[in-house]
Write an enzyme that holds these catalytic residues in place. Sequence first.
Site, PDB file in Angstrom:
ATOM      1  N   ASP A 349       0.829  -1.209   0.000  1.00 59.62           N
ATOM      2  CA  ASP A 349       0.000   0.000   0.000  1.00 59.62           C
ATOM      3  C   ASP A 349       0.859   1.254   0.000  1.00 59.62           C
ATOM      4  O   ASP A 349       0.545   2.241  -0.656  1.00 59.62           O
ATOM      5  CB  ASP A 349      -0.882   0.040   1.260  1.00 59.62           C
ATOM      6  CG  ASP A 349      -1.823  -1.147   1.364  1.00 59.62           C
ATOM      7  OD1 ASP A 349      -1.466  -2.232   0.872  1.00 59.62           O
ATOM      8  OD2 ASP A 349      -2.902  -0.983   1.942  1.00 59.62           O
ATOM      9  N   GLU A 489      -6.892 -10.661  -4.497  1.00 65.48           N
ATOM     10  CA  GLU A 489      -6.549 -11.735  -3.552  1.00 65.48           C
ATOM     11  C   GLU A 489      -7.624 -12.812  -3.421  1.00 65.48           C
ATOM     12  O   GLU A 489      -7.461 -13.754  -2.648  1.00 65.48           O
ATOM     13  CB  GLU A 489      -6.263 -11.115  -2.173  1.00 65.48           C
ATOM     14  CG  GLU A 489      -4.988 -10.261  -2.189  1.00 65.48           C
ATOM     15  CD  GLU A 489      -4.847  -9.379  -0.956  1.00 65.48           C
ATOM     16  OE1 GLU A 489      -5.884  -8.888  -0.461  1.00 65.48           O
ATOM     17  OE2 GLU A 489      -3.715  -9.183  -0.500  1.00 65.48           O
ATOM     18  N   LYS A 601     -11.582  -8.851  -6.444  1.00 66.76           N
ATOM     19  CA  LYS A 601     -11.613  -8.032  -5.237  1.00 66.76           C
ATOM     20  C   LYS A 601     -11.230  -6.586  -5.531  1.00 66.76           C
ATOM     21  O   LYS A 601     -11.795  -5.662  -4.977  1.00 66.76           O
ATOM     22  CB  LYS A 601     -10.618  -8.624  -4.228  1.00 66.76           C
ATOM     23  CG  LYS A 601     -10.571  -7.894  -2.897  1.00 66.76           C
ATOM     24  CD  LYS A 601      -9.471  -8.463  -1.992  1.00 66.76           C
ATOM     25  CE  LYS A 601      -9.361  -7.677  -0.697  1.00 66.76           C
ATOM     26  NZ  LYS A 601      -8.126  -7.970   0.034  1.00 66.76           N
ATOM     27  N   GLN A 602     -10.221  -6.423  -6.372  1.00 68.05           N
ATOM     28  CA  GLN A 602      -9.688  -5.081  -6.542  1.00 68.05           C
ATOM     29  C   GLN A 602      -8.911  -4.993  -7.833  1.00 68.05           C
ATOM     30  O   GLN A 602      -8.607  -5.992  -8.461  1.00 68.05           O
ATOM     31  CB  GLN A 602      -8.778  -4.739  -5.365  1.00 68.05           C
ATOM     32  CG  GLN A 602      -7.498  -5.534  -5.304  1.00 68.05           C
ATOM     33  CD  GLN A 602      -6.857  -5.457  -3.921  1.00 68.05           C
ATOM     34  OE1 GLN A 602      -7.271  -6.146  -3.006  1.00 68.05           O
ATOM     35  NE2 GLN A 602      -5.863  -4.612  -3.800  1.00 68.05           N
TER      36      GLN A 602
END
Lengths: 737, 737
Positions: A349, A489, A601-602
Amino acid sequence: MLGKRKRNFVNHWHINEDAFDPTLKKVLSQETVFTIGNGYFCTRGTFEEGYPRNNPATLLYGVFDHIPVAKEELANAPDWTLIQLFLNGERFRLDRGTILDYHRSLDLRQGLLKRSILWRSPAGIEVRVTSERFASLDDEHVGAIHYSATLEQTPQGQPCEVAIIATLNTAEGNYDVMHLETVDQGNVDDLQWLHCETKKTLVQIVMATTFQSEIPNFSKEPLNSDIAPAIRYSGTLKPGQTFSADKLVVIYTSRDATDDPRTAAIQHLQKLQYDTEFPYDQLLANNREAWSAFWNRADIIIEGDEKAQVGARYNLYQLRINVSSHDSRYSVAAKGMTGFGYRGHVFHDTEIFMLPFYTFVMPEVARNLLIYRYRLLDAARQKATSNGFQGAQFPWESTLSGGETTPSSIIHPETGEVIPVLNGFIEIHITASIAYATWRYWHVTGDDTFMEKFGSEILLSSALFWVSRVEEDAEKGDYVITDVIGPDEWHEHVNNNVFTNFMARQNIKYGLAALEWLQQHHPEKAEQLAHQLELTEQDLAHWHEVSNKIRLPRDPQTSLFEQFDGFFNLEPLDQSKYHGRKDSYQGILGVHAIQKYRIIKQADVLMLLTILTEEFDEQTKRVNWDYYSPITDHDYGSSLTPALHAVLASELGETQVAYQLLMKGALVDIENLRGNTPEGIHAACAGAVWQAIVFGFAGLRIKDDQVRINPHLPERWTRLAFTIQFRGQTMPFDIHS
Amino acid sequence: MLGKRKRNFVNHWHINEDAFDPTLKKVLSQETVFTIGNGYFCTRGTFEEGYPRNNPATLLYGVFDHIPVAKEELANAPDWTLIQLFLNGERFRLDRGTILDYHRSLDLRQGLLKRSILWRSPAGIEVRVTSERFASLDDEHVGAIHYSATLEQTPQGQPCEVAIIATLNTAEGNYDVMHLETVDQGNVDDLQWLHCETKKTLVQIVMATTFQSEIPNFSKEPLNSDIAPAIRYSGTLKPGQTFSADKLVVIYTSRDATDDPRTAAIQHLQKLQYDTEFPYDQLLANNREAWSAFWNRADIIIEGDEKAQVGARYNLYQLRINVSSHDSRYSVAAKGMTGFGYRGHVFHDTEIFMLPFYTFVMPEVARNLLIYRYRLLDAARQKATSNGFQGAQFPWESTLSGGETTPSSIIHPETGEVIPVLNGFIEIHITASIAYATWRYWHVTGDDTFMEKFGSEILLSSALFWVSRVEEDAEKGDYVITDVIGPDEWHEHVNNNVFTNFMARQNIKYGLAALEWLQQHHPEKAEQLAHQLELTEQDLAHWHEVSNKIRLPRDPQTSLFEQFDGFFNLEPLDQSKYHGRKDSYQGILGVHAIQKYRIIKQADVLMLLTILTEEFDEQTKRVNWDYYSPITDHDYGSSLTPALHAVLASELGETQVAYQLLMKGALVDIENLRGNTPEGIHAACAGAVWQAIVFGFAGLRIKDDQVRINPHLPERWTRLAFTIQFRGQTMPFDIHS
């Protein structure tokens, strides 16, 4: 008893709360929102008088203790904010009596949290309590509270016996887990000090505190205690009279550059007291100056859209309070120091989401954050070696030493189900993320000294890891990376995740380029590194080969990437069936079942196209956007996604979509959009908000060593202004629509 | 600084400690050893002034809070023992300064813990600190400490400023986990009260306290605090002068028969203060009387062997302080209330190991402990149903509700390895253990009312479980029980564990016998139960058949039982290779590897032969003893084994072996033989010690409704005397060698 429930009202510089909502979830979420901090410590916005089931926390940059399973967590320091008020023996507490007026506000411009409450006690005494507090950005060891209580009315106008107790409270843990034990406690005149240590890591933490009032006829007394040392005032107030006092705290730890944190804390506080007649006012003025200097560098001005304006500033505020201005031994945690979520562990991150802000706005901080990674190299080499690879493999989660701190499994607290956590083993792309951020930092700042001393070793060591990690597919004549978890993930044990493979390729290229640069400019360093990494000419030729032949599964006609081998064959998920859900698809379908669905998820492929924007043409971006955006869980997947997606959406001219995505990111904590703000703010999202505005709506890019912009402002924005640093130059941008 | 390290010196009634060993493990172990209690609460023997990394605990009978994974644990109540002493600002603390004289002693006869220390401070002040404390056995809500500090010497004979602070400390958790939150706090004159609640289960806990001194010229002050309310004395002492004071605490919870535990606690303490001029002395006298009454019933006199004498008494003391005299809603935990180990969960330890003592010595307590199981029947029926069986299946671990509280897995805190815990699923013999204890209680006491109201339903419901649990082997014409864990927990997923099968057989027989008895004496109850359990004549015939044909693998020639199918084929373990080990064979070899070895954790077949002694002839006992005893890990397997083995050894005439086994049990905590005394005493072992002496060395048996003895006293014992209750009669035994 309560005013009607409202959302936080915002204006240009303030997060406001004009009614008290006693719902526990709201109380805890607002505690996070109203966190103050200065990079040395953050303190959650709990009430001075406490509240049932609240989570007071003061977390210190890099002060960890051990815990089972999750390995390490930032250890909650004593709560220095506690101030309790008794009126004729009745305790001021918001869970009893009547709240007649309530206002709380975080002033972002000066990092100042204010509160004003008019409260009627069960016995009918009315009191106005006000407080303001800050963590000094000018003097990072210092926290301060100005507190006042005005007796507004009493039954029959009688005077009232008043006691005010200001405490350092050691009895607060990380949720229920206590990390501290008192070593000693005492007072020097009316200054109290508390010396404790973390139970396992033995970090010494010292707090010194004073509580000063000018009020006459009140008696004052230090109450020594190992558990809750306090200073008590007691006396009588008549209606209309006010008690007010300033509580100062000075914090030192054994991680500071001092042999004796106890003496350091005491002397520091004594100096504050004796150097000026009004220490609180002086501290406040200095703090305001320091914040002003920050905003001069970092502010983003948005005109025509108050919500976006304050949302942007709130996220900038978080990017400031959660990082040290000078300490390179730790980085920014997933929740910063605003809550217990993710336990203070550092993820990629920082590099992918936050580093762009620091690189362009606070390059001295970006440098430290990368030196943090440099400090982990020994541990990263060990991780690579123990996995049978060469070079340096960075941990998926880390704290201070660089050991892998991802838990290897967790037990569901209710069902008892054991959930293996594979990320520490196979979510390996973080190594490339760190190389990417290193390269970008150098590219933007031109900090050659950094590259020579620190960056080049990171780039070469990580490149070597990838070269040893890939496997040759002799049949197809290329290189593959199997058995990984990509940024998405929800799909585990996948092969040839495009994000991982492409980033690995870049990492190897960065390594080669860094070596070449060293050979030209610092040949002795080049030689030393080549020797250290045992690199031959033959090896380097192999690096070239691997970087050019790493498999990047992509449809040659459409340019659509396949997220990983077999992704296109996964079962589609009918999202219309889950309308109104309040959980992620993984939460609903389960860790195992989700794997077979084509729902992510992303941002994964799209993150690649965003952060390596110059590597892909518009057609590629468009095709992949159209495919992946609709199958991403924007609402409950990862908070990392929306604001980052906004960059790409903006570039593709989807300004309205980009704006919605930006706001999902900008308000994620202020409005607790994901329900998990009680555990802390979303630090990566804060970084993504900056990227959405600067890379997205302003369209800032570096091309041919030049900074260019290509603005696409949302409809309501009449002005967008911000400042960046580029290769030593300060560059203000002021865009009007 | 310290005297030489000594073992606890013991005499007939005292556990003594004549030097302070600051090794943390020893400190924590001695805290357990010196626990005081009265069945309502126990308080660990921590020092009044605290000590670094100590584990103060006051655990209350049946006061639980929720925790992740382990589900529930006894919640540590505020520490009421804290008394801190300051001499000219220097704190009395044993980790600094010099200990000139040290003595601590637990007087078992009156449950009184005493301490006397002469200490020289770093600044050279010498002080004699003495304290004595008890948990009143007469008035279970009350704890009391008499504390004194005598100024022995000061530099130049100067007087000394003295402060003494007596605190209720909420900042103590179960190790690091905090369970309490303060609801309110205040004082009534010089009585302080603290009202807190458990965080999840919301049990209200109130403590009221006073700290009274007769000393003139000292000022006294209540220090209100939510976290650590305290009472402080301060004044001046000259050399030779003494400060002394009594700290009283009264504890009530919302589990007591009161709507308002706060008022109850305050009024109770006020009554103690006002009813007599010297409340501490009166409480102490009443406590002594109550202990005297206990010892009149329960004492075991051993002459000629001081160590065995005090060992026996210490274990009797534990059997008393860890069980309520009147509460049938909870039972005796594996560690009682003396530490955090096993989290206050109840195992079959109570029924197999401790119930014999209670049944023969305190039958009113035995009755309550069985009613506790009766109260769990609904939950036990649900467990049976959810597993696809009939009747009642008791949980392997339980707290208050009867839900299964065995964790389903644990994560190794260091390696992160997930260790599945199967006991809650397949260690099923506890259901038969409860039936066995129920039957024995009835047999010994003749308590027909109990049998009618409670016992019969336990016996029939559990019998029904077994009849539904067995599987018919049509080929062999018998019934088997597959996939269990027997008492030897090192072997999992075994078939036809002899202990389980034989106990299941007995359970079915008890059920049938109970029904027959009901039909004769309480036909309406018989009918009601038969209706409730849907029992037909045909069913009962099937019960007979199952109980007669359950498989009991046994060599017809030698009478040697095979612990479970295939046990004889396991690999032998060469124990000589592990000489000097400090861990169990399971700890050394691992949870998986141990399964293949013919080495067992604890008495399994031999436990069966002991507890169902009348079912087996001497030849069977001899053969099995010779086989199983040598392959049992007596030292580090289970603390349950040695003292219980002593019964059988004694019966077989192996008096010397039996004596060694007894002492391994009797001293397990006093000498911390297994290294885990810091987590609490071994309650089952305490029960086994009583059995070893009474069933073993005295050879007490009931035959043809008569009590008989057949003594085999160890060589040094000149006298063994004890008393039992049998069917309403008090029977003293006095055996001389």
